[in-house]
Write an enzyme that holds these catalytic residues in place. Structure first.
Site: not given
Length: 248
Positions: A143, A156
């Protein structure tokens, strides 16, 4: 491994929606045989039937990536059905954002299980087959948050940084087996990922931001296709993309 996408056998986790579903459609249309893994068996079965009816090759296998045996079964189903595995796309992921001080420990555990251990289980399932073939391509999804850290996204971000570190180590270790590795790090993409955010204030703020700039999941699918489609002697190791309007 044959060059290009046509006739390659591609296993995709998280294939029931979003990035995985878009990629399955895109690669199947280009002639790949796609093996779809996700917990929502009804969705991947419907997608496999749709693709098959359109003349493509697809198989659905209910898979929870937090269960190593289920991931192993997914890859074995690809080999049993299509004779080999050419590409493993470790795409399944969760993003329940929240500040650390809210102590969402169960969500931390789940993110580690899916975002990191799920990738490891995918590698463990695919690697022996690719070593035996002396060919293959493992694509792991990180990401933009694997490159930066934002408050409220700390755990995350940690899982996605870990995927990048893991992928780089994998790249170095698989050179003797002619295996390619790619990390794809998307920015804001329109998917169901925001539905994983249990904290409603965080969810709404993130949705307000993402809805203004997000690109469609086909953007990710094209990045996957680009990496796969390169000749066998070209290893696209990392792709980072954002919507043009995304500042983070």
């Amino acid at each position: 491994m044959t060059e290009g996408i046509k006739n390659k056998v591609v296993v995709i986790t998280g294939a029931s929606s979003g990035l995985g579903e878009a990629t399955a459609r895109h690669l199947a249309a280009k002639g790949a045989s796609v093996v779809l893994g996700a917990r929502r068996a009804d969705r991947i079965q419907a997608l496999a039937e749709e693709l098959t009816a359109a003349g493509h090759k697809a198989k659905a296998v209910a898979t929870d990536v937090t269960d190593r045996d289920q991931v192993k079964n997914l890859v074995q189903a690809a080999v049993d059905t299509f004779g080999r595995i050419d590409v493993m796309l470790n795409n399944a992921g969760l993003m329940p954002l929240a500040p650390l001080e809210r102590l969402k420990v169960d969500e931390w555990d789940r993110m580690i299980d899916v975002n990191l251990k799920g990738v490891l289980y995918g590698i463990a399932a695919a690697l022996p087959h690719m070593q035996a073939q002396k060919s293959g391509h493992i694509i792991n999804v990180s990401s933009v948050y694997g490159h930066v850290v934002d408050p409220g996204a700390t755990v995350y971000c940690a899982t996605k940084h870990a995927v990048r570190a893991l992928s780089e180590g994998l790249r170095k270790e698989v050179k003797p087996y002619n295996i390619r590795t790619t990390i794809i790090s998307p920015g804001a993409v329109s998917t169901e990922l925001l539905e994983h955010i249990s904290e409603k204030d965080i969810q709404q703020g993130t949705r307000d931001f993402v809805s203004k700039i997000a690109v469609g999941p086909d953007t990710f699918a094209r990045a996957v296709a680009f990496a796969i489609n390169e000749p066998d002697d070209v290893d696209i190791n990392e792709i980072l993309f954002r919507p043009t309007a995304q500042p983070v």
